[in-house]
Design a protein around this motif. Structure first.
Motif: not given
Length: 131
Positions: A37-64
């Motif tokens: 929770k204390k990190y959530w808004k900052r993380y969501c702001d990073l994801v929001a830098e790309v269009p929402s239709e690309h969020w899945h790619f943004r959040t999964h392309e670099y797994h581990y």
């Protein structure tokens, strides 16, 4: 624990928790878990830098393996403790035994680059050999 070296090494693993829960929160309209929770808004702001239709790619392309710009700055000692086993070899053995008593049946060790393979080998020799 939250040195640049450690964050570079395990940061991609820590960030996998964000990636998983980002989908859960948005798909199920739930709150993020307390440890994020204390990190959530900052993380969501990073994801929001790309269009929402690309969020899945943004959040999964670099797994581990890697982190996106800005993600390393989210990681601190509290977040590392919440998402990783942390300690000396003997402390890790005790943590794992405690988790086994609680029902743990499997550990996943996500390696993804040469430095992580070295850590995995050390973990196997110094921790798993004692279990």
């Amino acid at each position: 624990m939250d040195s640049d070296r450690v964050i570079r090494l395990i940061g991609p693993n820590v960030m996998a928790s964000f990636y998983y829960f980002f989908d859960e929160v948005h798909e199920k309209d739930i709150e993020p878990p307390d440890f994020l929770k204390k990190y959530w808004k900052r993380y969501c702001d990073l994801v929001a830098e790309v269009p929402s239709e690309h969020w899945h790619f943004r959040t999964h392309e670099y797994h581990y393996t890697y982190m996106h710009p800005g993600e390393a700055e989210l990681i601190d000692a509290d977040l590392i403790r919440a998402t990783c086993l942390v300690g000396t070899a003997d402390e890790l053995v005790e943590q794992i035994r405690d988790l086994e008593r609680q029902g743990l049946q499997e550990l996943m060790f996500a390696a993804g680059n040469d430095e992580k393979w070295h850590v995995a080998e050390t973990f196997a020799r110094q921790v798993m050999a004692k279990l």
